[in-house]
Design a protein around this motif. Structure first.
Motif, PDB file in Angstrom:
ATOM      1  N   VAL A  45     -93.269   2.919   6.591  1.00  0.00           N
ATOM      2  CA  VAL A  45     -93.032   2.376   5.253  1.00  0.00           C
ATOM      3  C   VAL A  45     -93.791   1.063   5.074  1.00  0.00           C
ATOM      4  N   ALA A  46     -93.775   0.205   6.096  1.00  0.00           N
ATOM      5  CA  ALA A  46     -94.483  -1.069   6.016  1.00  0.00           C
ATOM      6  C   ALA A  46     -95.981  -0.853   5.808  1.00  0.00           C
ATOM      7  N   ALA A  47     -96.564   0.104   6.519  1.00  0.00           N
ATOM      8  CA  ALA A  47     -97.991   0.379   6.377  1.00  0.00           C
ATOM      9  C   ALA A  47     -98.330   0.869   4.973  1.00  0.00           C
ATOM     10  N   ARG A  48     -97.423   1.624   4.381  1.00  0.00           N
ATOM     11  CA  ARG A  48     -97.658   2.133   3.023  1.00  0.00           C
ATOM     12  C   ARG A  48     -97.463   1.053   1.964  1.00  0.00           C
ATOM     13  N   ASN A  49     -96.356   0.289   2.092  1.00  0.00           N
ATOM     14  CA  ASN A  49     -96.011  -0.675   1.049  1.00  0.00           C
ATOM     15  C   ASN A  49     -96.704  -2.025   1.203  1.00  0.00           C
ATOM     16  N   HIS A  50     -97.031  -2.378   2.462  1.00  0.00           N
ATOM     17  CA  HIS A  50     -97.633  -3.689   2.721  1.00  0.00           C
ATOM     18  C   HIS A  50     -98.791  -3.528   3.708  1.00  0.00           C
ATOM     19  N   PRO A  51     -99.837  -2.819   3.314  1.00  0.00           N
ATOM     20  CA  PRO A  51    -100.932  -2.531   4.262  1.00  0.00           C
ATOM     21  C   PRO A  51    -101.671  -3.780   4.730  1.00  0.00           C
ATOM     22  N   GLN A  52    -101.495  -4.897   4.032  1.00  0.00           N
ATOM     23  CA  GLN A  52    -102.180  -6.136   4.414  1.00  0.00           C
ATOM     24  C   GLN A  52    -101.549  -6.797   5.626  1.00  0.00           C
ATOM     25  N   VAL A  53    -100.325  -6.381   5.979  1.00  0.00           N
ATOM     26  CA  VAL A  53     -99.594  -7.000   7.086  1.00  0.00           C
ATOM     27  C   VAL A  53     -99.947  -6.307   8.402  1.00  0.00           C
ATOM     28  N   SER A  54    -100.266  -7.106   9.407  1.00  0.00           N
ATOM     29  CA  SER A  54    -100.488  -6.576  10.750  1.00  0.00           C
ATOM     30  C   SER A  54     -99.141  -6.293  11.388  1.00  0.00           C
ATOM     31  N   MET A  55     -98.878  -5.029  11.679  1.00  0.00           N
ATOM     32  CA  MET A  55     -97.579  -4.618  12.210  1.00  0.00           C
ATOM     33  C   MET A  55     -97.776  -3.949  13.564  1.00  0.00           C
ATOM     34  N   VAL A  56     -97.054  -4.434  14.583  1.00  0.00           N
ATOM     35  CA  VAL A  56     -97.176  -3.872  15.923  1.00  0.00           C
ATOM     36  C   VAL A  56     -95.810  -3.368  16.379  1.00  0.00           C
ATOM     37  N   GLU A  57     -95.832  -2.488  17.354  1.00  0.00           N
ATOM     38  CA  GLU A  57     -94.596  -1.951  17.920  1.00  0.00           C
ATOM     39  C   GLU A  57     -94.073  -2.897  18.990  1.00  0.00           C
ATOM     40  N   GLY A  58     -92.780  -3.161  18.937  1.00  0.00           N
ATOM     41  CA  GLY A  58     -92.172  -4.015  19.951  1.00  0.00           C
ATOM     42  C   GLY A  58     -90.756  -4.360  19.568  1.00  0.00           C
ATOM     43  N   ALA A  59     -89.930  -4.662  20.572  1.00  0.00           N
ATOM     44  CA  ALA A  59     -88.517  -4.920  20.324  1.00  0.00           C
ATOM     45  C   ALA A  59     -88.032  -6.082  21.181  1.00  0.00           C
ATOM     46  N   LEU A  60     -87.184  -6.903  20.610  1.00  0.00           N
ATOM     47  CA  LEU A  60     -86.465  -7.899  21.395  1.00  0.00           C
ATOM     48  C   LEU A  60     -85.518  -7.200  22.364  1.00  0.00           C
ATOM     49  N   PRO A  61     -85.393  -7.709  23.594  1.00  0.00           N
ATOM     50  CA  PRO A  61     -85.890  -8.980  24.112  1.00  0.00           C
ATOM     51  C   PRO A  61     -87.148  -8.870  24.964  1.00  0.00           C
ATOM     52  N   ALA A  62     -88.075  -8.025  24.611  1.00  0.00           N
ATOM     53  CA  ALA A  62     -89.307  -7.875  25.398  1.00  0.00           C
ATOM     54  C   ALA A  62     -90.474  -7.694  24.436  1.00  0.00           C
ATOM     55  N   LEU A  63     -90.939  -8.789  23.863  1.00  0.00           N
ATOM     56  CA  LEU A  63     -92.008  -8.733  22.872  1.00  0.00           C
ATOM     57  C   LEU A  63     -93.380  -8.660  23.540  1.00  0.00           C
ATOM     58  N   GLU A 113     -86.296 -14.907  24.256  1.00  0.00           N
ATOM     59  CA  GLU A 113     -87.616 -14.313  24.067  1.00  0.00           C
ATOM     60  C   GLU A 113     -88.321 -14.904  22.848  1.00  0.00           C
ATOM     61  N   ILE A 114     -87.566 -15.158  21.798  1.00  0.00           N
ATOM     62  CA  ILE A 114     -88.153 -15.818  20.621  1.00  0.00           C
ATOM     63  C   ILE A 114     -88.682 -17.201  21.019  1.00  0.00           C
ATOM     64  N   ALA A 115     -87.897 -17.938  21.802  1.00  0.00           N
ATOM     65  CA  ALA A 115     -88.337 -19.254  22.257  1.00  0.00           C
ATOM     66  C   ALA A 115     -89.574 -19.158  23.149  1.00  0.00           C
ATOM     67  N   ARG A 116     -89.662 -18.096  23.926  1.00  0.00           N
ATOM     68  CA  ARG A 116     -90.820 -17.931  24.817  1.00  0.00           C
ATOM     69  C   ARG A 116     -92.120 -17.802  24.050  1.00  0.00           C
ATOM     70  N   VAL A 117     -92.113 -17.034  22.973  1.00  0.00           N
ATOM     71  CA  VAL A 117     -93.361 -16.785  22.240  1.00  0.00           C
ATOM     72  C   VAL A 117     -93.644 -17.870  21.209  1.00  0.00           C
ATOM     73  N   ALA A 118     -92.741 -18.828  21.056  1.00  0.00           N
ATOM     74  CA  ALA A 118     -92.923 -19.928  20.114  1.00  0.00           C
ATOM     75  C   ALA A 118     -93.684 -21.067  20.780  1.00  0.00           C
ATOM     76  N   ALA A 119     -94.695 -21.565  20.091  1.00  0.00           N
ATOM     77  CA  ALA A 119     -95.507 -22.655  20.620  1.00  0.00           C
ATOM     78  C   ALA A 119     -94.727 -23.969  20.616  1.00  0.00           C
ATOM     79  N   PRO A 120     -95.201 -24.974  21.361  1.00  0.00           N
ATOM     80  CA  PRO A 120     -94.588 -26.297  21.274  1.00  0.00           C
ATOM     81  C   PRO A 120     -94.571 -26.779  19.829  1.00  0.00           C
ATOM     82  N   ASP A 121     -93.451 -27.301  19.394  1.00  0.00           N
ATOM     83  CA  ASP A 121     -93.237 -27.775  18.029  1.00  0.00           C
ATOM     84  C   ASP A 121     -93.137 -26.638  17.011  1.00  0.00           C
TER      85      ASP A 121
END
Length: 256
Positions: free
Chosen positions: A71-89, A117-125
């Protein structure tokens, strides 16, 4: 994410507009984009990711459910969407200048690990923002079940050591335990006004716990459920729409 398997189209036609009620608050807390990188974790059908892109962010959406990504690819094709799930991004450490998780941490099997996991992929600040329900649509469906004489057995509850109190304080405490510094939590409320058809689409399409419960019923029970739904909507609807009040908690934190 098993409860959401195969529900992309039904979600897009129903609860997607409900979950969009938090978008303005999330954008306000994120601040000015200046082309910075943001990850929308648990992106669903991509509505928030599209809003973020429109606001000037460099957006990556991440979503485990294939029908949501379709649905995301159809409705919002401009968005880069990848497969992945918390807590292992599937991203490197400190990969994003901001991370959002809109009504996601109330569905994962290990909320604290997901927060870490969210904190892990977040840059400093980096800014990290998440939302959960305080008052969700479940109260409406409970009234339907009560009228239909159907008993809903609790399912999908987390083990006590994994769960957290679904309140602002409980949410903030869980995020702090998951490594988010200086968590700021606030509640906000709004009224969702879906059509009766949109509400029914969510149940019939298997969306969320109410939809999963409806799909678990035998034919006669489904008919009772449908009759009770129709009667309740007749009482509550105005011009074919039902006004449903909801409350969410939004939490923000900045690393560094």
């Amino acid at each position: 994410m098993k409860a959401w398997e195969g529900v992309g189209e039904a979600y897009a036609a129903s609860y997607a507009s409900l979950c969009a009620g938090s978008h303005d608050e999330i954008l306000r807390r994120l601040g000015t984009a200046h082309g910075r990188r943001v990850l929308d974790a648990g992106s669903g059908t991509g509505a928030l990711a599209a809003r973020l892109m429109d606001a000037g962010w460099s957006v990556t959406g991440c979503e485990p459910e294939a029908t949501m990504r379709v649905v995301a690819a159809r409705n919002h094709p401009q968005v880069s969407m990848v497969e992945g799930a918390l807590p292992a991004l599937p991203f490197e450490d400190a990969a994003f200048d901001a991370v959002t998780a809109n009504f996601v941490l109330n569905h994962v099997s290990d909320p604290r690990a997901a927060a870490q996991e969210i904190a892990r992929v977040a840059a400093p600040d980096a800014v990290m923002i998440a939302t959960i329900w305080i008052v969700s649509p479940s109260w409406f469906w409970q009234r339907v079940c009560d009228r239909a004489g159907l008993v809903v057995s609790p399912t999908g509850r987390l083990a006590p050591e994994k769960d957290f109190e679904r309140s602002s304080a409980g949410f903030g405490g869980m995020l702090s335990e998951g490594g988010w510094p200086a968590v700021d939590v606030a509640e906000f409320s709004w009224t969702w006004r879906p059509t009766t058809d949109e509400l029914w689409r969510s149940a019939e399409g298997g969306v969320a716990s109410a939809g999963a419960f409806y799909r678990s019923l035998e034919t006669a029970e489904r008919e009772r459920f449908a009759r009770a739904f129709d009667r309740l909507c007749e009482e509550c609807s105005d011009d074919g729409r039902v006004a449903l009040d909801h409350t969410a908690a939004v939490a923000g934190s900045r690393r560094g």
